[in-house]
Design a protein around this motif. Structure first.
Motif, PDB file in Angstrom:
ATOM      1  N   SER A 226       0.836  -1.213   0.000  1.00  0.00           N
ATOM      2  CA  SER A 226       0.000   0.000   0.000  1.00  0.00           C
ATOM      3  C   SER A 226       0.864   1.254   0.000  1.00  0.00           C
ATOM      4  O   SER A 226       0.567   2.212  -0.716  1.00  0.00           O
ATOM      5  CB  SER A 226      -0.910   0.018   1.230  1.00  0.00           C
ATOM      6  N   ARG A 227       1.909   1.242   0.793  1.00  0.00           N
ATOM      7  CA  ARG A 227       2.774   2.438   0.867  1.00  0.00           C
ATOM      8  C   ARG A 227       3.430   2.701  -0.503  1.00  0.00           C
ATOM      9  O   ARG A 227       3.476   3.832  -0.957  1.00  0.00           O
ATOM     10  CB  ARG A 227       3.835   2.243   1.955  1.00  0.00           C
ATOM     11  N   GLY A 228       3.887   1.626  -1.126  1.00  0.00           N
ATOM     12  CA  GLY A 228       4.501   1.777  -2.445  1.00  0.00           C
ATOM     13  C   GLY A 228       3.512   2.298  -3.477  1.00  0.00           C
ATOM     14  O   GLY A 228       3.853   3.158  -4.281  1.00  0.00           O
ATOM     15  N   LEU A 229       2.285   1.774  -3.438  1.00  0.00           N
ATOM     16  CA  LEU A 229       1.260   2.220  -4.394  1.00  0.00           C
ATOM     17  C   LEU A 229       1.080   3.729  -4.350  1.00  0.00           C
ATOM     18  O   LEU A 229       0.790   4.367  -5.356  1.00  0.00           O
ATOM     19  CB  LEU A 229      -0.086   1.584  -4.050  1.00  0.00           C
ATOM     20  N   PHE A 230       1.217   4.274  -3.176  1.00  0.00           N
ATOM     21  CA  PHE A 230       1.015   5.721  -3.015  1.00  0.00           C
ATOM     22  C   PHE A 230       2.311   6.502  -3.225  1.00  0.00           C
ATOM     23  O   PHE A 230       2.407   7.680  -2.867  1.00  0.00           O
ATOM     24  CB  PHE A 230       0.377   6.022  -1.648  1.00  0.00           C
ATOM     25  N   GLY A 231       3.290   5.827  -3.812  1.00  0.00           N
ATOM     26  CA  GLY A 231       4.506   6.530  -4.226  1.00  0.00           C
ATOM     27  C   GLY A 231       5.470   6.869  -3.111  1.00  0.00           C
ATOM     28  O   GLY A 231       6.321   7.734  -3.268  1.00  0.00           O
ATOM     29  N   LYS A 232       5.330   6.157  -1.978  1.00  0.00           N
ATOM     30  CA  LYS A 232       6.239   6.442  -0.858  1.00  0.00           C
ATOM     31  C   LYS A 232       7.305   5.345  -0.766  1.00  0.00           C
ATOM     32  O   LYS A 232       7.003   4.168  -0.953  1.00  0.00           O
ATOM     33  CB  LYS A 232       5.456   6.487   0.459  1.00  0.00           C
ATOM     34  N   LYS A 233       8.525   5.777  -0.440  1.00  0.00           N
ATOM     35  CA  LYS A 233       9.592   4.787  -0.322  1.00  0.00           C
ATOM     36  C   LYS A 233       9.391   3.946   0.952  1.00  0.00           C
ATOM     37  O   LYS A 233       8.734   4.407   1.898  1.00  0.00           O
ATOM     38  CB  LYS A 233      10.962   5.464  -0.335  1.00  0.00           C
ATOM     39  N   PRO A 234       9.945   2.743   0.986  1.00  0.00           N
ATOM     40  CA  PRO A 234       9.741   1.862   2.147  1.00  0.00           C
ATOM     41  C   PRO A 234      10.141   2.532   3.461  1.00  0.00           C
ATOM     42  O   PRO A 234      11.113   3.294   3.505  1.00  0.00           O
ATOM     43  CB  PRO A 234      10.652   0.672   1.846  1.00  0.00           C
ATOM     44  N   ALA A 235       9.357   2.283   4.497  1.00  0.00           N
ATOM     45  CA  ALA A 235       9.639   2.885   5.806  1.00  0.00           C
ATOM     46  C   ALA A 235       9.364   1.847   6.890  1.00  0.00           C
ATOM     47  O   ALA A 235       8.291   1.863   7.515  1.00  0.00           O
ATOM     48  CB  ALA A 235       8.774   4.127   6.006  1.00  0.00           C
TER      49      ALA A 235
ATOM     50  N   MET B 227       6.671  10.240 -12.529  1.00  0.00           N
ATOM     51  CA  MET B 227       6.239   8.836 -12.606  1.00  0.00           C
ATOM     52  C   MET B 227       6.311   8.178 -11.220  1.00  0.00           C
ATOM     53  O   MET B 227       7.257   8.401 -10.475  1.00  0.00           O
ATOM     54  CB  MET B 227       7.136   8.092 -13.591  1.00  0.00           C
ATOM     55  N   ASN B 228       5.282   7.396 -10.906  1.00  0.00           N
ATOM     56  CA  ASN B 228       5.208   6.744  -9.601  1.00  0.00           C
ATOM     57  C   ASN B 228       5.976   5.407  -9.644  1.00  0.00           C
ATOM     58  O   ASN B 228       5.392   4.327  -9.790  1.00  0.00           O
ATOM     59  CB  ASN B 228       3.738   6.529  -9.230  1.00  0.00           C
ATOM     60  N   ILE B 229       7.299   5.532  -9.520  1.00  0.00           N
ATOM     61  CA  ILE B 229       8.179   4.360  -9.641  1.00  0.00           C
ATOM     62  C   ILE B 229       7.896   3.329  -8.550  1.00  0.00           C
ATOM     63  O   ILE B 229       7.866   2.123  -8.801  1.00  0.00           O
ATOM     64  CB  ILE B 229       9.667   4.800  -9.560  1.00  0.00           C
TER      65      ILE B 229
ATOM     66  N   ILE C 249       4.876   1.202  -9.430  1.00  0.00           N
ATOM     67  CA  ILE C 249       5.190   0.207 -10.468  1.00  0.00           C
ATOM     68  C   ILE C 249       5.958  -0.952  -9.836  1.00  0.00           C
ATOM     69  O   ILE C 249       5.664  -2.124 -10.070  1.00  0.00           O
ATOM     70  CB  ILE C 249       6.037   0.844 -11.593  1.00  0.00           C
ATOM     71  N   ARG C 250       6.914  -0.581  -9.011  1.00  0.00           N
ATOM     72  CA  ARG C 250       7.770  -1.591  -8.385  1.00  0.00           C
ATOM     73  C   ARG C 250       6.958  -2.557  -7.514  1.00  0.00           C
ATOM     74  O   ARG C 250       7.138  -3.770  -7.606  1.00  0.00           O
ATOM     75  CB  ARG C 250       8.838  -0.893  -7.538  1.00  0.00           C
ATOM     76  N   VAL C 251       6.033  -1.999  -6.687  1.00  0.00           N
ATOM     77  CA  VAL C 251       5.295  -2.911  -5.786  1.00  0.00           C
ATOM     78  C   VAL C 251       4.313  -3.799  -6.546  1.00  0.00           C
ATOM     79  O   VAL C 251       4.127  -4.964  -6.192  1.00  0.00           O
ATOM     80  CB  VAL C 251       4.587  -2.183  -4.609  1.00  0.00           C
ATOM     81  N   ILE C 252       3.698  -3.242  -7.598  1.00  0.00           N
ATOM     82  CA  ILE C 252       2.768  -4.069  -8.383  1.00  0.00           C
ATOM     83  C   ILE C 252       3.558  -5.200  -9.064  1.00  0.00           C
ATOM     84  O   ILE C 252       3.166  -6.366  -9.028  1.00  0.00           O
ATOM     85  CB  ILE C 252       2.002  -3.232  -9.438  1.00  0.00           C
ATOM     86  N   TYR C 253       4.667  -4.815  -9.670  1.00  0.00           N
ATOM     87  CA  TYR C 253       5.507  -5.797 -10.374  1.00  0.00           C
ATOM     88  C   TYR C 253       5.991  -6.882  -9.403  1.00  0.00           C
ATOM     89  O   TYR C 253       5.874  -8.072  -9.670  1.00  0.00           O
ATOM     90  CB  TYR C 253       6.693  -5.071 -11.019  1.00  0.00           C
ATOM     91  N   LYS C 254       6.472  -6.415  -8.258  1.00  0.00           N
ATOM     92  CA  LYS C 254       7.008  -7.350  -7.268  1.00  0.00           C
ATOM     93  C   LYS C 254       5.911  -8.286  -6.749  1.00  0.00           C
ATOM     94  O   LYS C 254       6.119  -9.491  -6.602  1.00  0.00           O
ATOM     95  CB  LYS C 254       7.597  -6.535  -6.104  1.00  0.00           C
ATOM     96  N   TYR C 255       4.737  -7.700  -6.508  1.00  0.00           N
ATOM     97  CA  TYR C 255       3.609  -8.488  -5.995  1.00  0.00           C
ATOM     98  C   TYR C 255       3.235  -9.584  -6.989  1.00  0.00           C
ATOM     99  O   TYR C 255       3.009 -10.737  -6.616  1.00  0.00           O
ATOM    100  CB  TYR C 255       2.413  -7.561  -5.753  1.00  0.00           C
ATOM    101  N   GLU C 256       3.157  -9.214  -8.256  1.00  0.00           N
ATOM    102  CA  GLU C 256       2.786 -10.177  -9.294  1.00  0.00           C
ATOM    103  C   GLU C 256       3.855 -11.264  -9.456  1.00  0.00           C
ATOM    104  O   GLU C 256       3.536 -12.430  -9.660  1.00  0.00           O
ATOM    105  CB  GLU C 256       2.560  -9.455 -10.624  1.00  0.00           C
TER     106      GLU C 256
END
Lengths: 308, 253
Positions: free
Chosen positions: A102-111, B1-3, B6-13
């Motif tokens: 969820s955090r990543g989806l919202f464009g935030k780096k891991p915390a 761009m919301n990198i 993209i990364r979490v969707i890709y990783k999740y899949e």
């Protein structure tokens, strides 16, 4: 105080012709807790879903912190957290994984530190490595709240957050909502539990059939629309109300032992003192007196009934 | 761009792929091995060479395409259909992420999985028949383009499908016949003249032809035409997905 969410003439008509929202205008102020009350199908979820970008509006505009939800969706959505009504979660991810997602989806780096604190706040820390499908309904609800908060939103939408949860969890959630408000988060809560709105909201909006019937400060609403009743218990039962008391609108209980007087507490002269004197003059002996204030529920039922 | 998105969707899949590693690999590898046993050894040994290539070797590009197409479609369609089915799609729809970023995440992961499986099949084929790839760069180019295009197509099916039955409908009724009739196991000139014309309307013919050229330098249609057709299909799929996101078709109410 200015508005963090500003809704202007918002309407939504679904493809099947059902008009879920009818020209709704509402300003939600910074840092407040506003409860949107309404029966099932009133349009509460549609309203929230439209603001969050899940439903397309038919007409009208919504801004969040001054940004348009369509033109500037990246900004507005990053300011919003949504806890949906349904327990919609994956099955095989762990609690920590789903929060990271969820955090990543919202464009935030891991915390990791923030996620650890959030899980502790939500009493989920000991479940952090559990798969979501192994959690109870209440735990899943907490996870959904965690997912909505993990990107540090400024406005939190809670769609029926305590539907189907036990009393303990409900109280925990209310405490959490208060803590969030103290940290500056604006809370928009939909519910059909009146006690929830009464307990935690600053302002209350009533929605029915897609219309926003009213929005007001909770206390002001109760004062404005709330009635008070004084119940006078008599020592000896009477068969009818004495003629000398006809000046007041009274109701006599079936057992003849209670007189109920309904009055408006906002009036300077409520008529209570003169009524009590008149009762005494009529030779009736008092056993007890009590007053009751109508609850938000009474007001809500009253409002909805009037509109049906 | 919301990198990060993209990364979490890709990783999740990709994680989903890892969790179902056995079924993801076992099924296509076993199927391909069986094809080689049946067509390559049992029947192929009785068939003459085609354009100087032994039959067992000749069917390798077609078999790879068969797997690539079905895997790309199934990976991508399931990837987007499942969150729709469970309701978790709300999170993606309410996140600050554009349609293109969503595509890169889901389609990128689906295409990656197909590519891995494709290469595994190529490796498996090496155990059964001698392989010599004439144009490895072109082979990889066709492989990547096919995986992306058909993952996009699968993504469209996943968005369109409202139940599991619909999810299987197009792959079963359209794609599999097109692949089998697209020259996986034969060249077009082996067909009667009338069918040679009909088969040119099958887009898979161009894919297999181009892919096969990269292996053996023999093709049914020109390589340029093959490449052009793959790109047309890719662009067409992109336009359809863009329209679906723009209108919220089957995503937003």
């Amino acid at each position: 105080m200015s508005a963090i969410v500003s809704i202007s003439n918002l309407s939504k008509t679904y493809a099947d012709g059902h008009q879920a929202l009818k020209n709704i205008s509402l300003d939600i102020e910074y840092g407040e807790i506003i409860a949107l009350l309404g029966p099932n199908g009133a349009g509460k979820t549609t309203l929230i879903s439209t603001i969050c970008g899940i439903v397309n509006a038919s007409s009208g505009t919504v801004t969040v912190d001054g940004y348009d939800i369509v033109e500037d969706y990246r900004v507005t959505r990053s300011l919003i957290g949504l806890v949906p009504q349904e327990l919609t979660l994956g099955s095989f991810d762990t609690v920590t994984e789903t929060l990271c997602f969820s955090r990543g989806l919202f464009g935030k780096k891991p915390a990791p530190a923030l996620i650890e604190q959030l899980l502790k706040d939500l009493s989920l820390w000991n479940k952090k490595d559990n798969e979501l499908m192994s959690l109870s309904g209440g735990m899943k609800r907490r996870v959904l709240i965690g997912k909505a908060l993990v990107h540090e939103p400024r406005v939190l939408f809670l769609d029926e957050p305590t539907a189907g949860v036990d009393v303990e969890l409900r109280k925990d959630m209310w405490a959490l909502v208060r803590r969030l408000r103290e940290s500056g988060v604006t809370i928009v809560l939909t519910t059909h539990y009146i006690e929830e709105a009464e307990e935690i909201a600053d302002r209350v909006g009533v929605i029915n059939n897609g219309e926003l019937l009213l929005v007001d400060d909770k206390q002001a609403l109760m004062q404005k629309l709330g009635k008070k009743q004084m119940v006078v218990e008599l020592k000896d039962a009477i068969s009818e109300i004495p003629h000398v008391l006809s000046e007041w609108v009274l109701e006599l209980s079936t057992d003849g032992q209670q007189l109920t007087y309904t009055y408006d507490p906002r009036n300077l002269h409520t008529g209570i003192a003169s009524l009590l004197r008149a009762i005494s003059d009529a030779g009736l002996l008092l056993k007890d007196i009590q007053t009751t204030q109508s609850s938000l529920e009474d007001i809500f039922v009253d409002l909805v009934k009037k509109k049906i | 761009m919301n990198i990060y998105a993209i990364r979490v969707i890709y990783k999740y899949e990709m994680l989903r792929f890892r969790n179902t590693l056995m079924q993801s690999f076992a099924s296509p590898v076993i199927s391909t091995a069986l094809y080689f046993v049946v067509f390559g050894s049992a029947i192929g040994s009785r068939i003459e060479t085609i354009n100087g290539v032994s039959y067992g070797t000749f069917i390798v590009p077609g078999l790879m395409m068969l797997t690539l197409l079905t895997q790309s479609i199934s990976n991508a369609s399931f990837g987007i259909f499942f969150p729709k089915f469970t309701g978790t799609i709300y999170e993606v729809m309410s996140a600050p992420i554009s349609f293109f970023e969503i595509l890169i995440g889901y389609v990128g992961a689906a295409a990656t999985k197909s590519m891995i499986i494709g290469l595994v099949i190529l490796g498996t084929a090496g155990f059964f028949v001698p392989l010599n790839i004439a144009h490895p760069v072109w082979m990889m180019g066709f492989l990547i383009l096919t995986c992306i295009s058909f993952s996009l197509f699968g993504f469209i099916i996943g968005l369109w499908a409202t139940n599991f039955e619909k999810l299987q409908l197009i792959p079963m009724l359209v794609i599999t016949p097109l692949v089998f009739l697209g020259g996986s196991f034969y060249t077009i000139d082996m067909l009667p003249p009338a069918w040679q014309t009909v088969t040119l309307f099958n887009p898979v013919v161009y894919l297999i032809s181009g892919f096969r050229w990269s292996f053996f330098e023999v093709s049914d249609v020109s390589v340029a035409l093959s490449l052009f057709m793959v790109l047309v299909f890719l662009i067409l799929c992109l336009v359809v997905v863009w329209w679906m996101f723009k209108t919220g078709y089957r995503l937003k109410r």
